[in-house]
Design an enzyme around this catalytic site. Structure first.
Site, mmCIF file in Angstrom:
data_model
loop_
_atom_site.group_PDB
_atom_site.id
_atom_site.type_symbol
_atom_site.label_atom_id
_atom_site.label_comp_id
_atom_site.label_asym_id
_atom_site.label_seq_id
_atom_site.Cartn_x
_atom_site.Cartn_y
_atom_site.Cartn_z
ATOM 1 N N ARG A 57 48.335 51.521 45.979
ATOM 2 C CA ARG A 57 48.248 50.514 44.903
ATOM 3 C C ARG A 57 49.090 51.041 43.753
ATOM 4 N NH1 ARG A 57 43.063 47.372 42.576
ATOM 5 N NH2 ARG A 57 43.664 46.151 44.388
ATOM 6 N N HIS A 115 50.170 41.048 46.389
ATOM 7 C CA HIS A 115 48.842 41.529 46.825
ATOM 8 C C HIS A 115 48.579 40.963 48.231
ATOM 9 C CE1 HIS A 115 45.045 43.307 46.648
ATOM 10 N NE2 HIS A 115 44.449 42.630 45.682
ATOM 11 N N GLN A 165 44.983 40.903 50.020
ATOM 12 C CA GLN A 165 44.071 39.925 49.428
ATOM 13 C C GLN A 165 44.308 38.531 50.006
ATOM 14 O OE1 GLN A 165 41.583 40.335 46.865
ATOM 15 N NE2 GLN A 165 41.101 38.331 47.692
ATOM 16 N N ASP A 185 42.517 33.630 39.021
ATOM 17 C CA ASP A 185 42.537 35.094 38.899
ATOM 18 C C ASP A 185 42.549 35.395 37.396
ATOM 19 O OD1 ASP A 185 42.897 37.847 39.297
ATOM 20 O OD2 ASP A 185 45.019 37.682 39.852
ATOM 21 N N CYS A 221 39.946 36.242 43.559
ATOM 22 C CA CYS A 221 40.095 37.536 44.238
ATOM 23 C C CYS A 221 39.149 38.591 43.682
ATOM 24 C CB CYS A 221 41.545 38.008 44.138
ATOM 25 S SG CYS A 221 42.151 38.076 42.453
ATOM 26 N N ARG A 261 38.086 41.172 53.088
ATOM 27 C CA ARG A 261 39.024 42.271 52.837
ATOM 28 C C ARG A 261 38.768 43.394 53.844
ATOM 29 N NH1 ARG A 261 41.224 43.034 47.797
ATOM 30 N NH2 ARG A 261 42.418 44.646 48.866
HETATM 31 N N1 CP Z 1 40.588 41.940 44.611
HETATM 32 C C1 CP Z 1 40.851 43.260 44.502
HETATM 33 O O1 CP Z 1 41.899 43.748 44.938
HETATM 34 O O2 CP Z 1 39.870 43.980 43.906
HETATM 35 P P1 CP Z 1 39.996 45.479 43.387
HETATM 36 O O3 CP Z 1 40.993 45.479 42.260
HETATM 37 O O4 CP Z 1 38.612 45.852 42.927
HETATM 38 O O5 CP Z 1 40.465 46.348 44.508
HETATM 39 N N1 NVA Z 2 46.225 39.988 39.313
HETATM 40 C C1 NVA Z 2 45.197 41.004 39.298
HETATM 41 C C2 NVA Z 2 44.577 41.129 40.633
HETATM 42 C C3 NVA Z 2 43.421 42.091 40.713
HETATM 43 C C4 NVA Z 2 42.854 42.215 42.084
HETATM 44 C C5 NVA Z 2 45.798 42.331 38.838
HETATM 45 O O1 NVA Z 2 46.908 42.658 39.276
HETATM 46 O O2 NVA Z 2 45.162 43.022 38.043
#
Ligand code: CP
Ligand code: NVA
Length: 312
Positions: free
Chosen positions: A103, A130, A133, A221, A261, A289
């Site tokens: 990530r 993402h 997701q 989101d 999400c 997930r």
């Molecule tokens: N939706 C998602 O990716 O959640 P986290 O940021 O908690 O991993």
């Molecule tokens: N768009 C959000 C998604 C979190 C799962 C972010 O990048 O923070």
């Protein structure tokens, strides 16, 4: 040849359907308490430059359920790109572990990891995309509606990483994707242009009503994604008329699903009654997930073993 999962754009429809059926099988095994140790002895390294609940727990629990083990590398642990270059991290990890999930802030970082690793790399969210997701979300929609083809998915809010991956998914399946966002918060122009060239049915409008009209699912989101915290006051103002609430849901199909999400900010992008209401499938998305990522890991490592001439 090793394979990575960096973007839904890199997958064929057939490959996505393989992942869905593998995920469904793993979900049934899990629910029936049947062991499924397909990755015994394998190790996943998880690199996080940003916080996480779902991604961290589902990858870790998923690998454990598959019989493997996990190494969690928190932001200060390895100093990706500061203490050590991204290629050096990728090459060292490739000598010890079997698969990497990362990530990252810059999308380029996860791409560079994949380029230099000799093992599969999975994108667990970057500023641009993402994919895990949206694969879980699409699986959820298939469970709820039987198929993706012919559906209309409306997204109300920021044209962010989640939206970019939805646009990629729309280039693989014939469903309509409609985004309502304020001017200046549109999705990535390159992702959009490429997806449209490949046939994605994507509409972008500033009108929430237009986007959600006849929608089968209404998705939102956070207004401020991780890494944008300094813009949060400006964003709260820009997005204030882009909240998913009962009035907005009344403009969609009567049985439209509510999707998010997570994490959610109740009272900002979504109201509590809608998030926690009977049409909400947010916890199904979250559960999926786990199943889709287990499928992704098995699929990536299986491809690798097959190309090495080994059987699964
Ligand atoms: N939706 C998602 O990716 O959640 P986290 O940021 O908690 O991993
Ligand atoms: N768009 C959000 C998604 C979190 C799962 C972010 O990048 O923070």
């Amino acid at each position: 040849m090793k394979r990575d999962l960096i973007s839904i754009a890199d997958l064929s429809r057939e490959q996505i359907e393989t992942l869905f059926s593998l995920a469904r099988r793993l979900k049934t095994d899990r629910r029936e308490g049947l062991p499924h140790p397909y990755l015994t002895g394998k190790t996943l390294a998880m690199i996080f430059e940003k916080p996480s609940l779902r991604t961290r727990v589902t990858f870790e629990v998923g690998m454990t359920q598959l019989g493997g083990s996990v190494v969690y590398l928190a932001p200060p642990d390895i100093g990706l790109g500061t203490r050590e270059t991204v290629p050096d991290v990728a090459q060292n990890l490739s000598r010890w572990v079997d698969i990497i999930m990362a990530r990252t802030f810059a999308h380029h970082t996860v791409v560079e990891l994949a380029q230099h690793a000799t093992i599969p790399v999975i994108n667990g969210l970057s500023d641009l995309l993402h994919p895990c997701q949206i694969l879980a979300d699409c699986l959820t929609l298939v469970e709820q509606r039987g198929k993706l083809d012919g559906l209309k998915v409306a997204f109300v809010g920021d044209g962010n990483n989640v939206v970019n991956s939805w646009i990629n998914a729309a280039s693989k399946f014939p469903f309509a994707f409609a985004l309502a966002c304020p001017a200046g918060y549109e999705p990535n122009a390159e992702v959009l242009a490429r997806a449209r060239q490949r046939g994605a049915q994507v509409t972008i409008t500033q009108s929430v009503e237009e986007a959600v009209r006849d929608a089968d699912a209404v998705y939102t989101d956070v207004w401020t994604s991780m890494g944008q915290e300094q813009e949060s006051a400006i964003r709260r103002e820009a997005f204030k008329s882009y909240q998913v609430n009962a009035t907005v849901m009344a403009q969609a199909k009567k049985d439209a699903l509510v999707m998010h999400c997570l994490p959610a900010h109740r009272g900002e992008e979504i109201t509590v009654d809608v998030l926690e209401g009977p049409r909400s499938v947010v916890l199904d998305q979250s559960e999926n997930r786990l199943h889709i990522q287990k499928a992704i890991m098995v699929w990536l490592l299986r491809q690798r073993r097959q190309s090495d001439g080994a059987q699964v």
